[in-house]
Design a protein around this motif. Structure first.
Motif, PDB file in Angstrom:
ATOM      1  N   LYS A  17      -1.863  13.980  43.651  1.00 25.58           N
ATOM      2  CA  LYS A  17      -2.399  15.265  43.189  1.00 25.58           C
ATOM      3  C   LYS A  17      -1.879  16.404  44.046  1.00 25.58           C
ATOM      4  O   LYS A  17      -1.644  16.251  45.234  1.00 25.58           O
ATOM      5  N   LYS A  18      -1.767  17.531  43.422  1.00 22.48           N
ATOM      6  CA  LYS A  18      -1.318  18.718  44.127  1.00 22.48           C
ATOM      7  C   LYS A  18      -2.458  19.297  44.949  1.00 22.48           C
ATOM      8  O   LYS A  18      -3.595  19.359  44.487  1.00 22.48           O
ATOM      9  N   TYR A 103      -2.312  18.979  37.328  1.00 21.38           N
ATOM     10  CA  TYR A 103      -1.725  18.479  38.574  1.00 21.38           C
ATOM     11  C   TYR A 103      -2.790  18.424  39.667  1.00 21.38           C
ATOM     12  O   TYR A 103      -2.863  17.475  40.450  1.00 21.38           O
ATOM     13  N   GLU A 108       0.212  13.692  39.066  1.00 25.19           N
ATOM     14  CA  GLU A 108       1.539  14.239  38.819  1.00 25.19           C
ATOM     15  C   GLU A 108       2.114  13.818  37.468  1.00 25.19           C
ATOM     16  O   GLU A 108       2.695  14.645  36.750  1.00 25.19           O
ATOM     17  N   ASP A 356       7.716  22.662  42.207  1.00 21.05           N
ATOM     18  CA  ASP A 356       7.094  21.426  42.669  1.00 21.05           C
ATOM     19  C   ASP A 356       8.085  20.272  42.738  1.00 21.05           C
ATOM     20  O   ASP A 356       7.724  19.160  43.163  1.00 21.05           O
ATOM     21  N   SER A 571       9.857  15.182  44.118  1.00 20.20           N
ATOM     22  CA  SER A 571       8.578  15.884  44.117  1.00 20.20           C
ATOM     23  C   SER A 571       8.232  16.386  45.515  1.00 20.20           C
ATOM     24  O   SER A 571       8.288  15.643  46.497  1.00 20.20           O
ATOM     25  N   GLU A 573       5.284  17.273  46.503  1.00 19.68           N
ATOM     26  CA  GLU A 573       4.065  16.586  46.912  1.00 19.68           C
ATOM     27  C   GLU A 573       4.382  15.185  47.413  1.00 19.68           C
ATOM     28  O   GLU A 573       3.772  14.703  48.375  1.00 19.68           O
ATOM     29  N   PHE A 611       5.141  24.991  46.880  1.00 19.31           N
ATOM     30  CA  PHE A 611       4.283  24.983  45.702  1.00 19.31           C
ATOM     31  C   PHE A 611       4.347  26.329  45.012  1.00 19.31           C
ATOM     32  O   PHE A 611       4.217  26.439  43.806  1.00 19.31           O
TER      33      PHE A 611
END
Length: 624
Positions: A17-18, A103, A108, A356, A571, A573, A611
């Motif tokens: 998860k963001k 997100y 994701e 992202d 990604s 993240e 982000f």
């Protein structure tokens, strides 16, 4: 430290998860959009084909005078989705719309799916409005343009248009250049066009209202001339099935308000202005659609409507030629604003996803002078222009509906997920419970006042089961609408069982504790409204034909190829989680990382900037 297996790592990558660490106060995009700009954007992007083309088409082919009910059903579904969007706008004031929201709350992979669907929505939205405007202009000159193009450059392919529409192609490219030049200049033009559009709608309501005949809502089937598809006559000549099929079409007319929620990084005071703009714009839009549909079907019998340009045809029929041309000019203005509203969010969704790292990062490039994502804007404009040139309007509308409805479904689910868990639980997935504990939690026998891991898991599982049973109910309702009566008790029993399970799931979710976080806007009647939104959206999706589902599957397959070949490995993240995992493992092995802890904090700050896609230069909001 026990190493994770490949399946576990794969699942972790899909569900990461963001971090919602940004409060929206810092943005590299210019904060120049006021409440008036946002409301004008929502109204202008929506009041287009729905008023000037779609109403006549649905009245003639699907619903008859009951098109007003079809618009009402579509408006209710859109309004509930709008409330969900508004709550997310208050939670996460960032560009990206449902993409960012999912997100943060779900993970994701789901976020990529919804973001890819949003790209589809905005690309086809731009293409369809351009194609509609081209057809509208063509109808005003007795279809001379299309006839000439068919003779000069015919395209004999089933899934393509009859001819390449170069007018639509050029219009979309010009619009892309306008948006790349600067957001303030384009929104100013949108506000002007929207004002003209509303004035013209008022003229239509007055001029058409003078010629209204209520008897056109109660036409006897014997009075329908031979050669016309008039159904059974009356207010709903094609029955309930026709009304709902019309609602699926009319839903297209409400697509566009969600572009307001994508402007979180460019709106002034987004927590207040975005929810207000969504509510105000939807009220204006519904009143306009309802009034226009009423006037159209009362002034001219539904079976005589022109599906391509109904209002010029109406005023031609009553010989009000001056009003015809006023309305025609207004239609062109309206479709121009719809083009802007459809195109406006597209580069920003690409920008958020590329920032992202789950699609190609080059798309996040922002020009230092215009403060807009130039590359994403021009590439998305080129794609929309090509689709406008090659596909016909009906194919574009059908493709747009399915992606949009799925996006709205994910938004409704995300509201439930966030409402029934706290921020501390967002990144917590490990849970170990016994069956008796689960049974007690179903009715919250422990009387928890704040969400727990177990209560959050119960909600997530219940929502998934709810969606599955809704699909089952829709699978019965849509093809068996004519069999829901006493002659077919099996159908009624199946529906009754499904409804009972849905009600039980609603009760279970309602019993769970909710998060007490204070927001500037919250969806009322949770979980009822989000669950109703899930039902509405899935039901309308089931109204779409198999060809639309096949084309949608192809689009999704292309997106997943991009994600699994690029996004899952690049990604931002994922990079952040990998770095933390490596540091944790080194500490577990007895390595002193004291001097490296500051580097980890710096890494988090760097990723937080990623982000936002923040470049190294400062932003000066000179256009404010």
């Amino acid at each position: 430290m026990r190493a994770e297996g490949p399946l576990r790592r794969f699942w972790t990558a899909l569900t990461r998860k963001k971090q919602n660490e940004d409060d929206g106060s810092e943005s590299k995009l210019a904060r120049v959009l006021t409440l008036l700009d946002l409301t004008g954007l929502g109204v202008g992007s929506t009041l287009g084909l729905g008023v000037y083309v779609l109403a006549g088409s649905v009245a003639r082919e699907q619903a008859g005078p009951a098109v007003v009910v079809s618009f009402l059903v579509a408006a209710v579904a859109s309004a509930i989705a709008a409330l969900c969007y508004a709550e997310f706008a208050a939670r996460v004031p960032k560009a990206g719309s449902a993409y960012v929201y999912s997100y943060v709350s779900i993970g994701e992979f789901t976020a990529f799916t919804i973001g890819w669907n949003l790209i589809l929505e905005y690309v086809i939205g731009t293409s369809s409005v351009a194609r509609g405007m081209s057809g509208y202009i063509d109808s005003l000159v007795d279809n001379k343009i299309s006839k000439a193009m068919r003779e000069a450059m015919p395209m004999d392919v089933d899934f393509l248009s009859d001819y390449p529409d170069f007018f639509s192609f050029v219009v979309v490219l010009i619009l892309a250049g306008l948006l790349a030049y600067g957001v303030k200049e384009s929104t100013l033009m949108n506000n002007i066009f929207t004002g003209v559009n509303l004035i013209v709608i008022g003229i239509v309501l007055v001029a058409g209202g003078i010629n209204c005949d209520p008897d056109n809502w109660t036409i006897d089937p014997k009075d329908i001339p031979p050669g016309y598809n008039g159904g059974t006559g009356g207010f709903a000549p094609f029955g309930f099935a026709g009304i709902m099929a019309g609602a699926a079409k009319c839903f297209y007319g409400f697509v566009g308000f969600d572009c307001i929620a994508t402007t979180g990084e460019e709106a002034k005071n987004p927590e207040r202005n975005i929810p207000l703009a969504i509510v105000i714009s939807l009220i204006i839009i519904f009143l306009a659609y309802f009034g226009i549909s009423t006037v159209l079907t009362m002034a001219l019998p539904y079976y005589l409507q022109d599906p391509e340009a109904p209002f010029p045809h109406l005023f031609d029929s009553i010989e009000w030629y001056a009003i015809k041309w006023i309305v025609s000019i207004g239609a062109i203005f309206a479709l121009c604003t719809s083009l802007l509203g459809a195109m406006f969010p597209l580069p920003r969704v690409l920008y958020a996803m590329s920032s992202d790292g789950i699609i190609y990062k080059k798309l996040q490039t922002v020009h230092p002078k215009t403060q807009t994502p130039v590359l994403a804007t021009l590439l998305s404009g080129l794609l929309a222009a090509i689709m406008a040139a090659l596909f016909n309007l009906q194919q574009l509308i059908d493709m747009m509906s399915i992606g949009t409805l799925l996006a709205y479904t994910i938004v409704a689910v995300s509201v439930l997920v966030l409402r029934y868990q706290t921020e501390e639980l967002l990144n917590s997935s490990e849970i170990s419970v016994t069956i008796p504990e689960v049974i007690r939690q179903l009715l919250n026998r422990e009387r928890h006042s704040a969400p727990t891991k177990l209560s959050s898991a119960v909600v997530k599982f219940s929502v998934c089961i709810f969606a599955v049973f809704v699909c089952g109910a829709c699978g019965i309702l849509v093809p068996a609408e004519d069999y829901i009566n006493g002659d077919y008790p099996g159908v009624i029993v199946c529906l009754a069982v499904l409804v009972a399970v849905l009600v039980l799931l609603f009760v279970i979710i309602s019993m769970q504790p909710t998060d007490s976080i204070k927001l500037t806007f919250k969806v009322p009647l949770v979980p009822l409204l989000p669950l109703i939104s899930v039902f509405f959206n899935l039901y309308l999706m089931f109204q779409l034909d198999s060809g639309t589902w096949i084309r949608f599957a192809v689009w999704i397959a292309v997106g997943y190829f991009i994600y699994f070949s690029y996004g899952i490995r690049h990604s931002i993240e994922g990079e952040r989680l990998l770095t933390k995992a490596e540091l944790a493992e080194s500490k577990a092995n007895g390595i002193d990382n004291t001097g490296y802890d500051g580097a980890l904090d710096a890494m988090d700050r760097k990723n937080s900037n990623h982000f936002q896609g923040a470049p190294t230069y400062a932003v000066a909001n000179e256009s404010m």
